[in-house]
Motif scaffolding. Structure first.
Motif, PDB file in Angstrom:
ATOM      1  N   GLU A   1       0.867  -1.183   0.000  1.00  0.00           N
ATOM      2  CA  GLU A   1       0.000   0.000   0.000  1.00  0.00           C
ATOM      3  C   GLU A   1       0.900   1.228   0.000  1.00  0.00           C
ATOM      4  OE1 GLU A   1      -2.561  -0.321   3.343  1.00  0.00           O
ATOM      5  OE2 GLU A   1      -3.750  -1.965   2.492  1.00  0.00           O
ATOM      6  N   ARG A   2       1.187   1.695  -1.206  1.00  0.00           N
ATOM      7  CA  ARG A   2       2.180   2.761  -1.371  1.00  0.00           C
ATOM      8  C   ARG A   2       1.540   4.147  -1.422  1.00  0.00           C
ATOM      9  NH1 ARG A   2       7.133   1.977   0.283  1.00  0.00           N
ATOM     10  NH2 ARG A   2       8.745   2.918  -1.004  1.00  0.00           N
ATOM     11  N   ILE A   3       0.316   4.207  -1.904  1.00  0.00           N
ATOM     12  CA  ILE A   3      -0.374   5.486  -2.073  1.00  0.00           C
ATOM     13  C   ILE A   3      -1.721   5.422  -1.369  1.00  0.00           C
ATOM     14  CG2 ILE A   3      -1.354   7.132  -3.720  1.00  0.00           C
ATOM     15  CD1 ILE A   3       0.640   6.122  -5.782  1.00  0.00           C
ATOM     16  N   VAL A   4      -2.005   6.396  -0.539  1.00  0.00           N
ATOM     17  CA  VAL A   4      -3.302   6.509   0.122  1.00  0.00           C
ATOM     18  C   VAL A   4      -4.031   7.703  -0.475  1.00  0.00           C
ATOM     19  CG1 VAL A   4      -4.509   6.967   2.269  1.00  0.00           C
ATOM     20  CG2 VAL A   4      -2.531   5.446   2.268  1.00  0.00           C
TER      21      VAL A   4
ATOM     22  N   VAL B   1       5.837  11.819  -0.156  1.00  0.00           N
ATOM     23  CA  VAL B   1       5.171  12.888  -0.899  1.00  0.00           C
ATOM     24  C   VAL B   1       3.808  13.151  -0.276  1.00  0.00           C
ATOM     25  CG1 VAL B   1       4.211  13.577  -3.130  1.00  0.00           C
ATOM     26  CG2 VAL B   1       6.398  12.359  -3.032  1.00  0.00           C
ATOM     27  N   ILE B   2       3.554  14.405   0.038  1.00  0.00           N
ATOM     28  CA  ILE B   2       2.288  14.845   0.623  1.00  0.00           C
ATOM     29  C   ILE B   2       1.622  15.791  -0.374  1.00  0.00           C
ATOM     30  CG2 ILE B   2       1.198  16.020   2.554  1.00  0.00           C
ATOM     31  CD1 ILE B   2       2.596  13.401   3.307  1.00  0.00           C
ATOM     32  N   LEU B   3       0.480  15.380  -0.925  1.00  0.00           N
ATOM     33  CA  LEU B   3      -0.238  16.192  -1.903  1.00  0.00           C
ATOM     34  C   LEU B   3      -1.648  16.455  -1.392  1.00  0.00           C
ATOM     35  CD1 LEU B   3       0.897  14.374  -5.173  1.00  0.00           C
ATOM     36  CD2 LEU B   3       1.769  16.534  -4.274  1.00  0.00           C
ATOM     37  N   ASP B   4      -2.018  17.726  -1.363  1.00  0.00           N
ATOM     38  CA  ASP B   4      -3.317  18.107  -0.814  1.00  0.00           C
ATOM     39  C   ASP B   4      -4.096  18.901  -1.847  1.00  0.00           C
ATOM     40  OD1 ASP B   4      -5.392  18.513   0.905  1.00  0.00           O
ATOM     41  OD2 ASP B   4      -4.413  20.068   2.085  1.00  0.00           O
ATOM     42  N   GLU B   5      -5.215  18.317  -2.310  1.00  0.00           N
ATOM     43  CA  GLU B   5      -6.143  19.017  -3.197  1.00  0.00           C
ATOM     44  C   GLU B   5      -5.507  19.434  -4.512  1.00  0.00           C
ATOM     45  OE1 GLU B   5      -8.968  18.676  -2.280  1.00  0.00           O
ATOM     46  OE2 GLU B   5      -9.368  19.136  -0.195  1.00  0.00           O
ATOM     47  N   ILE B   6      -4.769  18.534  -5.148  1.00  0.00           N
ATOM     48  CA  ILE B   6      -4.217  18.818  -6.470  1.00  0.00           C
ATOM     49  C   ILE B   6      -5.368  19.028  -7.462  1.00  0.00           C
ATOM     50  CG2 ILE B   6      -2.910  17.849  -8.409  1.00  0.00           C
ATOM     51  CD1 ILE B   6      -1.184  18.774  -6.138  1.00  0.00           C
ATOM     52  N   GLY B   7      -5.273  20.071  -8.260  1.00  0.00           N
ATOM     53  CA  GLY B   7      -6.260  20.326  -9.302  1.00  0.00           C
ATOM     54  C   GLY B   7      -7.408  21.211  -8.901  1.00  0.00           C
ATOM     55  N   ARG B   8      -7.450  21.675  -7.656  1.00  0.00           N
ATOM     56  CA  ARG B   8      -8.616  22.465  -7.243  1.00  0.00           C
ATOM     57  C   ARG B   8      -8.566  23.896  -7.780  1.00  0.00           C
ATOM     58  NH1 ARG B   8      -7.308  23.321  -0.818  1.00  0.00           N
ATOM     59  NH2 ARG B   8      -5.177  24.067  -1.049  1.00  0.00           N
ATOM     60  N   GLY B   9      -7.415  24.305  -8.328  1.00  0.00           N
ATOM     61  CA  GLY B   9      -7.289  25.674  -8.797  1.00  0.00           C
ATOM     62  C   GLY B   9      -7.845  25.903 -10.184  1.00  0.00           C
TER      63      GLY B   9
ATOM     64  N   THR C   1       3.117   7.950  -0.661  1.00  0.00           N
ATOM     65  CA  THR C   1       2.342   9.150  -0.998  1.00  0.00           C
ATOM     66  C   THR C   1       1.039   9.185  -0.223  1.00  0.00           C
ATOM     67  OG1 THR C   1       3.237   9.118  -3.258  1.00  0.00           O
ATOM     68  CG2 THR C   1       1.268  10.456  -2.873  1.00  0.00           C
ATOM     69  N   LEU C   2       0.751  10.345   0.337  1.00  0.00           N
ATOM     70  CA  LEU C   2      -0.564  10.633   0.901  1.00  0.00           C
ATOM     71  C   LEU C   2      -1.194  11.696   0.003  1.00  0.00           C
ATOM     72  CD1 LEU C   2       0.228  10.815   4.721  1.00  0.00           C
ATOM     73  CD2 LEU C   2      -0.801   8.926   3.455  1.00  0.00           C
TER      74      LEU C   2
ATOM     75  N   PRO D   1      -2.828  -1.470  -8.102  1.00  0.00           N
ATOM     76  CA  PRO D   1      -2.708  -2.396  -6.959  1.00  0.00           C
ATOM     77  C   PRO D   1      -2.124  -1.783  -5.695  1.00  0.00           C
ATOM     78  CG  PRO D   1      -1.085  -2.874  -8.667  1.00  0.00           C
ATOM     79  CD  PRO D   1      -2.032  -1.887  -9.260  1.00  0.00           C
ATOM     80  N   ARG D   2      -1.292  -0.751  -5.796  1.00  0.00           N
ATOM     81  CA  ARG D   2      -0.652  -0.188  -4.599  1.00  0.00           C
ATOM     82  C   ARG D   2      -1.350   1.071  -4.103  1.00  0.00           C
ATOM     83  NH1 ARG D   2       3.143  -1.814  -8.005  1.00  0.00           N
ATOM     84  NH2 ARG D   2       3.561   0.301  -8.787  1.00  0.00           N
ATOM     85  N   VAL D   3      -2.547   1.337  -4.618  1.00  0.00           N
ATOM     86  CA  VAL D   3      -3.351   2.469  -4.155  1.00  0.00           C
ATOM     87  C   VAL D   3      -4.439   1.945  -3.226  1.00  0.00           C
ATOM     88  CG1 VAL D   3      -4.954   4.289  -4.836  1.00  0.00           C
ATOM     89  CG2 VAL D   3      -2.895   3.881  -6.194  1.00  0.00           C
ATOM     90  N   THR D   4      -4.606   2.637  -2.098  1.00  0.00           N
ATOM     91  CA  THR D   4      -5.672   2.283  -1.158  1.00  0.00           C
ATOM     92  C   THR D   4      -6.436   3.543  -0.783  1.00  0.00           C
ATOM     93  OG1 THR D   4      -6.148   1.167   0.929  1.00  0.00           O
ATOM     94  CG2 THR D   4      -4.219   2.592   0.887  1.00  0.00           C
TER      95      THR D   4
END
Length: 880
Positions: free
Chosen positions: A632-635, A715-723, A750-751, A767-770
């Motif tokens: 589980e690499r990406i949440v 990597v911490i990404l919050d609300e990508i694309g909201r702009g 990644t979160l 497969p590694r996204v949860t």
């Protein structure tokens, strides 16, 4: 020259307050002071020249016009007949440090043109430039923030790489490194930010440094000769008293060596003393620390708090010395990436955490060391006062006590640092023997040296003692002899000792009294005997003061001679101070020791955000778990705004960073696989100075992450694309997740928090996204944020509910629900109900013949006219 405008209120416009023509310094009169001032100004054209005139520092001409609004003082002027008025401003000498600090903080250079000769009435006082101050060449305590380093950095670019040499005048540390790229490169900007650069030095023939390179930091352009390679090596060898540079590991950083030559030459020109033992050269090891970009430092509030709270540095700071506070800040900005080094730091914190008495006694001993590092620097520069020497004496006494306190310590970091806490015995003994227990603030006041500590001084003091005793008894004797009961003996610096007699008793004054001064109600007299005794007293005092100054200079030079040992001891004290500070925080905040390894796993039980927990108070923060491993690499984290998504993201990043700094962490249990870098893209922010919109900034930061991250990054990404628009933003967000998952060099932990709950479908085919979501309790139209992170994805964003909580009027909310229902019927997106497509759709059925023809179309082979015709044809066929 007389002082003008002393009582005027501050006038911040920078305009001469007196009417008339304003003239330049060159057009003013030829008074002796102005003649000399012009010469000094010509020697220091890029500095504000402060001339010491009696009790004030004065500035003239353009310097006064520039300085007055910065200092908030009145801009006055002196008239020179028909030529006009020369602008002037000044500040009191006793308050000058505060004003000079304002000039330095504004990025100005300052040349102090001081009085160095004896003040003799009717003669021009000898003056000389005693110090040239700039933001990066400060060693004086009056101008420095004790919790921060202020380095002067020279940059030398050639062959696609840039050499950096950063010198700290307050500690003597000279750091050398090289980074890829030119003066406009991101790595160079990040390196300068990590080094706390206060002033930049750039070669005259180099390309101009771009505005993006520390735009708020003053920069100085130097002649190319300052960066000469052979001269640079000579300077480094001279200041280190070595025969070769091999011991410093500088063989592969020639550009940095050139830069080092420039910064050393610049500091010498600024009247800094650079001696062997004080200047210590070190090459920075890029692989030993984690590089944090400006966005991550800001988003995680490492040293600067957002919104009026406390920063992480402030939360962790229980240090007892300024050196410890500076080291703690430096470690936060550059966490370790080597597990064994991190383990050693954790061992030290753990040992101190379980020993409260040891922490307390160690803290008391550390506090006695004070700012030994900068005290030594002031002694090297010859600017230390009697109280600085007393502080060095106190530090020398405290260092053996620190060794004794830690004599039974087991952790390697503690024992090694304690062994370095050594005070030179001969220096400590000499300071104890000579200095009084509580010396005055200024050496000019006298009384700094113990009685019987120096026979020559005792003889000089004794020579005047008899005369002082005679003068002390003169008042009573003359009252009895003359019969004048109100007669008194006094002293001032202009007339010396005198006998004062009220006018009512003037007839009783003896004939041998010589009138010296007439007052309103009295006369002052002298006698031959009184003048003889005065000569003895004042002569003895002057000679005694000169001897005291000589002894103090000897003590100052002694500290400078032992600079290398004392600076090493101060560095060791800083290390112990940081470990003790982190142990105090661990105990007070109930933090635990993390396990740090090379596994690539982040496994946290009941983690807490340290800053938010402090703001909320004990027992109110909702702790959460986090699992990131090979499977589980990406949440993908969904949930309503204001429910705690961003807090959770920052929390995980902070725990990883704290662990690699060497601190305990706020959790019940934590296992942190080493992160080579931590990237954060959080929040919306315009960069108006660069002409960038919020969305452009967001995309630029995201692009930098995708290009620089590795499989070991967090990597911490919050609300990508909201702009941008919903469909554009969703497309970009999905593409970013897919790239992080599929790109071979990435696959990083990644979160990914998003309000596009449609992206939860990615977990079904990657497969590694949860999926995870912030839990919400619903009761009709009312919702309650539980702040718990639970498995699974959210199926809506609760935006209208949040608007209601924010107090949006009920009528607006009703209309918003109507519009939302219409939009979902007319333009459904994945996740709004019904079957969920695995990919975002263009709105054309996959089986449509136009799609098949588009896929086979040879775009490269079409002329512009043919392409337009083909496009019109396809559009006609695709229209129902």
């Amino acid at each position: 020259m007389t002082r003008r405008g002393q009582g005027r209120a501050p006038h911040e416009s920078g305009v001469v307050s007196d009417p008339g023509l304003v003239i330049d310094l060159d057009d003013a009169g030829s008074t002796p002071i102005l003649q000399q001032y012009r010469v000094v100004k010509a020697q220091h054209p890029d500095a504000l020249v402060l001339a010491r005139l009696g009790d004030f520092y004065e500035m003239f001409g353009a310097d006064a016009q520039e300085a007055a609004p910065i200092l908030g003082v009145a801009l006055t002027g002196r008239g020179f007949g028909a030529a006009g008025r020369l602008p002037m401003c000044g500040v009191p000498h006793h308050a000058a440090p505060g004003y000079i600090r304002r000039l330095l903080e504004a990025g100005r250079r300052v040349a102090l043109w001081d009085q160095v000769g004896e003040v003799v009435p009717g003669r021009l006082v000898d003056r000389a430039v005693t110090r040239v101050l700039s933001p990066g060449t400060i060693s004086e305590a009056d101008y420095l923030d004790e919790t921060r380093v202020a380095r002067c950095a020279a940059l030398y670019c050639s062959g696609g790489r840039t050499g950096v040499a950063a010198f700290d005048p307050a500690s003597g540390e000279l750091l050398l490194t090289e980074v890829a790229g030119g003066l406009d490169s991101v790595p160079l900007r990040e390196e300068c930010e990590r080094l706390d650069v206060a002033e930049l030095l750039i070669a005259q023939d180099a390309d101009a440094a771009p505005p993006t390179l520390l735009p708020t930091i003053p920069r100085t352009v130097l002649p190319p000769a300052f960066f000469d390679s052979s001269r640079a090596r000579e300077r480094i060898l001279a200041v280190t008293a070595t025969q070769t540079l091999d011991a410093f590991g500088l063989q592969e950083v020639d550009r940095a060596v050139c830069a080092a030559g420039a910064v050393l030459a610049y500091c010498e020109r600024a009247r800094l003393t650079l001696t062997a033992g004080f200047v210590h050269v070190r090459r920075r090891n890029d692989s030993a620390g984690m590089r944090l970009d400006a966005q991550t430092r800001r988003n995680l509030e490492l040293v600067t708090a957002l919104g009026g709270g406390v920063s992480l540095a402030a939360l962790l700071d229980r240090t007892r010395t300024p050196m410890g506070a500076r080291l703690l800040r430096a470690r936060l900005l550059e966490p370790l990436t080597e597990p064994l080094l991190i383990l050693a730091r954790h061992d030290a914190v753990a040992e101190l955490a379980v020993a409260p008495r040891l922490r307390d006694t160690l803290g008391e001993a550390l506090a006695a060391v004070r700012d030994l590092e900068r005290l030594v620097a002031r002694c090297v520069q010859g600017s230390a006062g009697p109280r600085d020497l007393a502080a060095v004496r106190q530090a020398c006494a405290a260092l053996p006590a620190i060794q004794d306190i830690l004599s039974r310590a087991q952790a390697g970091e503690l024992t090694t640092a304690a062994a370095r806490c050594v005070a030179p015995d001969d220096l400590a003994a000499r300071l104890r023997e000579l200095l009084v227990d509580d010396p005055p603030g200024s050496a000019r006041d006298g009384g700094c040296i113990r009685a019987e500590a120096d026979p020559q001084l005792d003889e000089l003091v004794g020579a005047g003692a008899g005369a002082r005793t005679w003068i002390a008894g003169l008042e009573d004797g003359e009252r009895q002899r003359t019969g004048i009961p109100s007669l008194k003996v006094g002293y001032n610096r202009v007339f010396g000792y005198y006998i004062e007699v009220p006018n009512a008793h003037r007839r009783a004054v003896p004939d041998e009294y010589v009138r010296k001064q007439t007052l309103v109600g009295a006369e002052r007299y002298i006698t031959t005997a009184l003048k003889e005794r005065e000569t003895v007293v004042l002569g003895a005092r002057e000679r005694a003061l000169a001897r005291e100054l000589e002894l103090l200079q000897t003590l100052t030079a002694g500290v400078a001679d032992h600079a290398a040992v004392l600076l090493d001891a101060s560095a060791a004290v800083a290390i112990l101070d940081v470990h003790r500070s982190l142990a105090c925080v661990a105990v007070e905040e109930n933090w635990v020791r993390p396990l740090v390894d090379t596994s690539g796993v982040i496994d946290i039980d009941a983690g807490r955000h340290p800053l938010v927990e402090r703001a909320l108070g004990p027992g109110r923060f909702v702790a959460n778990d986090c699992r990131l491993d090979a499977a589980e690499r990406i949440v993908v984290l969904t949930g309503p705004n204001m429910a705690g998504k961003s807090t959770f993201l920052r929390q995980v990043a902070l725990l990883a960073l704290l662990a690699q700094v060497g601190s305990f962490v706020p959790a019940e249990r934590a296992r942190i696989g080493i992160c080579d870098r931590i990237f954060t893209r959080i929040g919306a922010q315009d960069d108006l100075s660069a002409g960038l919109s919020t969305f452009m900034v967001e995309m630029a930061e995201t692009a930098a992450i995708l290009r620089q991250a590795t499989s070991r990054s967090l990597v911490i990404l919050d609300e990508i694309g909201r702009g941008t628009s919903t469909y554009d933003g969703m497309s970009i967000a999905q593409a970013v997740v897919e790239h992080l998952h599929d790109a071979p060099p990435l696959n990083c932990r990644t979160l990914f928090a998003t309000h596009f709950h449609e992206l939860t479908v990615l977990a079904e085919r990657l497969p590694r996204v949860t999926n995870a979501r912030v839990d919400v309790s619903e009761d009709g139209d009312a919702i309650t944020f539980l702040h718990r992170i639970v498995p699974g994805g959210a199926d809506r964003s609760y935006g209208i509910h949040v608007a209601r909580l924010a107090g949006v009027p009920a009528g607006v909310l009703v209309r918003a629900r109507q519009l939302l229902a219409e939009l979902e019927r007319e333009r459904p997106v994945a996740g709004s109900g019904g079957d969920v497509p695995a990919q975002l759709s263009l709105g054309i059925a996959p089986e449509h013949p136009v799609v098949a023809e588009l896929a086979q179309l040879d775009i490269e082979g079409l002329t512009p006219i043919a392409a337009l015709n083909k496009l019109a044809e396809l559009r006609e066929r695709a229209t129902p």
